[in-house]
Design an enzyme around this catalytic site. Structure first.
Site, PDB file in Angstrom:
ATOM      1  N   HIS A  31     -47.226  64.771  73.050  1.00 37.30           N
ATOM      2  CA  HIS A  31     -48.429  63.932  73.004  1.00 37.30           C
ATOM      3  C   HIS A  31     -48.216  62.584  73.701  1.00 37.30           C
ATOM      4  CE1 HIS A  31     -50.706  66.222  69.608  1.00 37.30           C
ATOM      5  NE2 HIS A  31     -49.880  67.029  70.267  1.00 37.30           N
ATOM      6  N   ASP A  77     -55.016  74.952  74.812  1.00 34.73           N
ATOM      7  CA  ASP A  77     -55.739  73.709  75.088  1.00 34.73           C
ATOM      8  C   ASP A  77     -54.827  72.536  75.413  1.00 34.73           C
ATOM      9  OD1 ASP A  77     -54.897  74.017  72.423  1.00 34.73           O
ATOM     10  OD2 ASP A  77     -56.323  72.522  71.696  1.00 34.73           O
ATOM     11  N   GLU A 121     -55.873  74.621  69.579  1.00 28.66           N
ATOM     12  CA  GLU A 121     -54.905  74.315  68.524  1.00 28.66           C
ATOM     13  C   GLU A 121     -54.986  72.840  68.136  1.00 28.66           C
ATOM     14  OE1 GLU A 121     -51.573  72.674  66.670  1.00 28.66           O
ATOM     15  OE2 GLU A 121     -51.795  72.369  68.834  1.00 28.66           O
ATOM     16  N   GLU A 122     -55.428  72.009  69.075  1.00 26.06           N
ATOM     17  CA  GLU A 122     -55.376  70.562  68.873  1.00 26.06           C
ATOM     18  C   GLU A 122     -56.578  69.983  68.131  1.00 26.06           C
ATOM     19  OE1 GLU A 122     -52.819  68.897  69.473  1.00 26.06           O
ATOM     20  OE2 GLU A 122     -51.666  69.876  71.048  1.00 26.06           O
TER      21      GLU A 122
END
Length: 392
Positions: free
Chosen positions: A365, A81, A139-140
């Site tokens: 990020h 993702d 995962e996020e």
């Protein structure tokens, strides 16, 4: 000889790996919505002669069987993702999906796992046992895709003996790999607090119950849980990143909202804070005439690297990359849902350096995060080498 073959195949795949990574980067999808990503990976696995299986929505798994089948099975995992970030890079492969970006390297993770799959497929008659590929969604976003895939049986049929995860790290120069035995990454819980006071005119605060000033007291006071009620031997972080007080220059609002995160490595201590934090918040609020509602959403557990396995993998990485390119890493307070794999099987989660040598490396990020594609070949080759070596 096997190491040389793997390196040669990894080098041979360089243009293929660049194509994959740029495709994934240009077409990012958010957690649990990786529909086109999954379809693309599924097609690539079919081209390798594999039979991929959908799992937990957009998740995928496929097994590469060596010369004696499922005698021993090692799993290699990549996350799929992207993040809700507007990309600020100008490269030709920048995100086509406005407001969505692969800013955590998952595009490279998928690429390197497909690269490893290609190498392993070429060499399947030269190793015993099997390698299970796990392409994991979300995962996020809590609760994450790892837990869902495990519940659907991704570690069974055939049963997996150990799990390996690889993640890029821009703070580490490209060409290096880092390992940390034992607890490596922290657990992560989401905190949502609402203070309910009594709105009114800002010029007459004595006629109101000001939730803004109460929230300020809460933010300061709850840090005592970390600084004064936590043993110095237990790493812990309590941070608040969002405060919403919809009042005005001359308006005291009725309610204020606060959001944050709590992280640690100790499960017993984690449970204690889950009890102490709401109690402290309520006590502060009630003492000032207000009410408080606290919700703690339990996120990922702490990620534990099997020490013996990690030590062995570190030595294997030295064989593959050279002693100067393998380092030991400290614990990190960031979290990863790979931790669910480490709860269920002996596991190793390590970092692959992705820092640029000729320009600024932005952190994970960040809207300008990028990585050198020179890491894709070594990253895919190292995964294949670790998998084959661990099957011996």
């Amino acid at each position: 000889m096997l190491l040389s073959k793997i390196k040669s195949l990894a080098d041979k795949n360089s243009s293929y790996l660049s194509y994959l990574r740029q495709h994934f980067h240009a077409n990012p999808e958010l957690s649990f919505a990786e529909y086109q990503t999954a379809a693309f990976i599924e097609n690539e696995l079919h081209q390798l002669g594999l039979q991929p299986e959908r799992m937990a929505g957009t998740g995928l798994t496929a097994t590469i069987r060596g010369c004696d089948g499922d005698k021993k099975v090692v799993a290699l995992r990549a996350d799929m993702d992207a993040l809700p970030i507007h990309e600020m890079n100008d490269e030709s492969y920048r995100s086509k999906n406005d407001g969505v970006m692969h800013a955590c390297g998952h595009d490279a993770h998928m690429t390197m796992l497909l690269g490893a799959a290609r190498i392993l497929s070429e060499l399947k008659n030269e190793f015993s046992g099997s390698v299970k590929l796990i392409f994991q969604p979300a995962e996020e976003k809590v609760p994450g895709g790892a837990k869902a895939m495990i519940e659907k049986g991704v570690l069974e049929n055939p049963p997996v003996s150990l799990v390996v995860g690889q993640h890029v790290l821009p703070e580490l120069p490209a060409g290096k790999a880092g390992f940390c035995p034992g607890y490596f990454m922290a657990s992560s819980d989401e905190i949502y607090i609402k203070i309910i006071g009594k709105g009114g005119h800002a010029a007459m605060p004595w006629k109101a119950i000001d939730p803004v000033s109460i929230m300020a007291q809460v933010i300061t006071a709850v840090q005592q849980l970390i600084s004064r009620q936590t043993p110095a031997t237990i790493p812990a972080v309590l941070s608040f990143g969002k405060v919403v007080a919809n009042g005005a220059v001359n308006v005291i609002p009725e309610e204020v909202y606060l959001e944050g995160t709590f992280r640690t490595f100790d499960e017993n201590y984690r449970s204690e804070i889950h009890e102490k934090l709401p109690a402290m918040v309520s006590a502060i609020a009630s003492g000032m005439g207000a009410k408080a509602e606290t919700e703690i959403r339990k996120g990922y557990p702490a990620l534990y690297n099997d020490p013996a396995l990690t030590a062995g993998f570190k030595e294997l990485a030295i064989q593959y990359l050279g002693a100067d390119n393998v380092v030991e890493l400290p614990q990190r307070m960031t979290s990863e849902d790979f931790a669910y794999f480490s709860l269920n099987r002996p596991s190793v989660f390590y970092r692959l350096g992705s820092g640029f040598s000729d320009k600024e490396s932005y952190p994970l990020h960040h809207s300008r995060f990028d990585l050198p594609e020179s890491i894709l070949g070594p990253g895919s080759g190292l995964m294949a080498f670790l998998a084959i070596s661990s099957l011996k």
